[in-house]
Design an enzyme around this catalytic site. Structure first.
Site: not given
Length: 454
Positions: A81, A84, A162, A286, A315, A336, A384, A411
């Site tokens: 998979c 991860c 999972c 999130q 944002y 936004e 952000d 991120c």
């Protein structure tokens, strides 16, 4: 110059680091080899698979000296998979690597010398994802399969559970495959563009326990609709919303433009800290609410609000950070580019009773200068942005308007380093950077930085 190794060579190498997608990195006379499954500080015997001008790929034949942080991956599907990348690295080792990765990126790409603090991780880094997007299809024998994609492919790894998804997602993953066969609902085949069910999306609310299930179908009408709803209610007793999204295009994009209610409510309610949010089928929210609270509290701490400040949130999305800031600010203005997100932000502000917020749709680099011309200046500016980082025009806007404090939620450490360099060259100084582990067992790491005028 030719590479110092060639295809099919077998050699012993020392693993120095990991790439952004979790492959080990070894160097042979300065020539990088990327090696899946290898970890930093390991010595391994490898087989060279492919060589290019500037780098090559190899596979592990034997780990001669394992990392002290190597563990047995608990997931049966880990090696197949693509969800991860780091389950074979202890969680303490993951946090240590992410801290070093953020610090190295800041210094190497941005020449940023601000302190990088230890990563804020999770006490229990499993079953944290509140959203699962599960593709359904059939195998060569015509059997229903569902799971997540292999790395860098659209080949589904058929699975029943999972370890980073919720129990509700596991119930759908394992149970709905059998139910679909029983009710005769045909999964979608991406290659032939035939079949009905493309994806099942499960959204869970940690604070309220509410669950939404979205069936993404090729057509609006399908005869098994009532049976599918009954199957979901049986599989997930706490489901409160069952929606249908129609996507008839030949595309690997998950959602289409039309969403309709099949059963229950149109939205579910979740909370981050004391702030509640309505989540619809296609809302951005999130996926790790526990760590989102950690992330947003950090942004709030860095904003250092005393109650008299005006804050601009660029944002702003559906208003998640804006409403956190509104708890302590005099006023918060969010911008936004996605109009639907702005409508969600307004509705979420009303849901929580905030009267000190204002939201507007449009490009931040155009809206914010107009606000300043109208006298709507900010003491604190929060950004952000998506993974590509801030728009260059927005960075120039910040440098022109010069708010006293800037809080940057990122991120992507690489684009964070790039943008901090631009802001520092324009007169700001990065004071501190706090990484937050939003996605345990992956190579991703979020970070919050704050800057003040130098």
């Amino acid at each position: 110059m030719s590479a110092p190794v060639k295809k099919n060579d077998q050699l012993t190498v020392y693993i120095e680091d990991l790439t952004h997608d979790g492959n080990g990195v070894a160097k042979v006379d300065g020539y990088p080899l990327f090696i899946q499954g290898a970890l930093p500080n390991e010595t391994a015997e490898v087989h060279v698979l492919k060589t290019l001008k500037n780098y090559g790929f190899a596979k592990v034949l034997d780990i001669l000296k394992p990392s002290p942080d190597r563990v047995e991956a608990p997931c049966d599907y880990f090696k197949q998979c693509g969800g991860c990348q780091l389950q074979h690295l202890s969680y303490e080792g993951q946090l240590k690597w992410k801290e070093n990765m953020v610090r190295n990126v800041m210094q190497r790409l941005g020449k940023i010398d601000a302190p990088v603090l230890p990563v804020k991780g999770m006490a229990e880094p499993w079953q944290y994802r509140n959203k699962a997007q599960i593709p359904f299809s059939t195998n060569d024998a015509g059997q229903v399969i569902a799971g997540f994609y292999k790395t860098k492919s659209h080949t589904i790894v058929d699975m029943d559970r999972c370890l980073i998804q919720t129990g509700e997602a596991d119930a759908i993953l394992s149970g709905l495959k059998k139910e679909l066969t029983a009710i005769g609902m045909q999964p979608y085949n991406e290659a032939s563009h035939e079949g009905m069910l493309r994806h099942v999306v499960i959204r869970t609310a940690r604070a309220t326990g509410e669950v939404m299930v979205v069936l993404v179908t090729k057509k609006k009408k399908f005869p098994q609709k009532e049976a599918a709803v009954a199957s979901i209610v049986k599989l997930v007793p706490n489901v409160t919303s069952i929606m249908q999204n129609i996507n008839s295009d030949k595309t690997n994009v998950i959602f289409g433009d039309e969403t309709i209610n099949l059963w229950g409510k149109d939205v579910i309610i979740d909370a981050i800290g004391d702030v509640r949010f309505e989540i619809s089928a296609r809302s951005f929210y999130q996926v790790n609410p526990q760590q989102t609270e950690v992330l947003y509290k950090q942004a709030l701490d860095y904003a250092d609000l005393q109650g008299h400040e005006r804050v601009i949130d660029a944002y702003c999305g559906i208003g998640t950070i804006s409403l956190f800031l509104a708890q302590k600010a005099k006023a918060v203005m969010g911008v936004e580019i996605v109009p639907q997100a702005i409508e969600d932000a307004k509705r979420n502000a009303e849901l929580n009773g905030f009267t000190n917020t204002y939201f507007e749709a449009g490009p931040a680099e155009e809206v914010i200068p107009r606000w300043y011309k109208e006298g709507k200046e900010a003491d604190v500016l929060v950004v952000d942005p998506p993974r590509k980082g801030c728009d260059e025009a927005l960075l120039q806007t910040i440098l022109e308007q010069r708010p006293k404090r800037v809080v940057y939620v990122s991120c992507n450490p690489a684009t964070l380093a790039r943008d901090l360099r631009i802001l520092e060259d324009g007169g700001y100084k990065t004071q501190e950077i706090q990484p937050v582990d939003m996605f345990p067992h992956s190579t991703h790491c979020e970070a919050v930085a704050w800057l003040a005028l130098a």
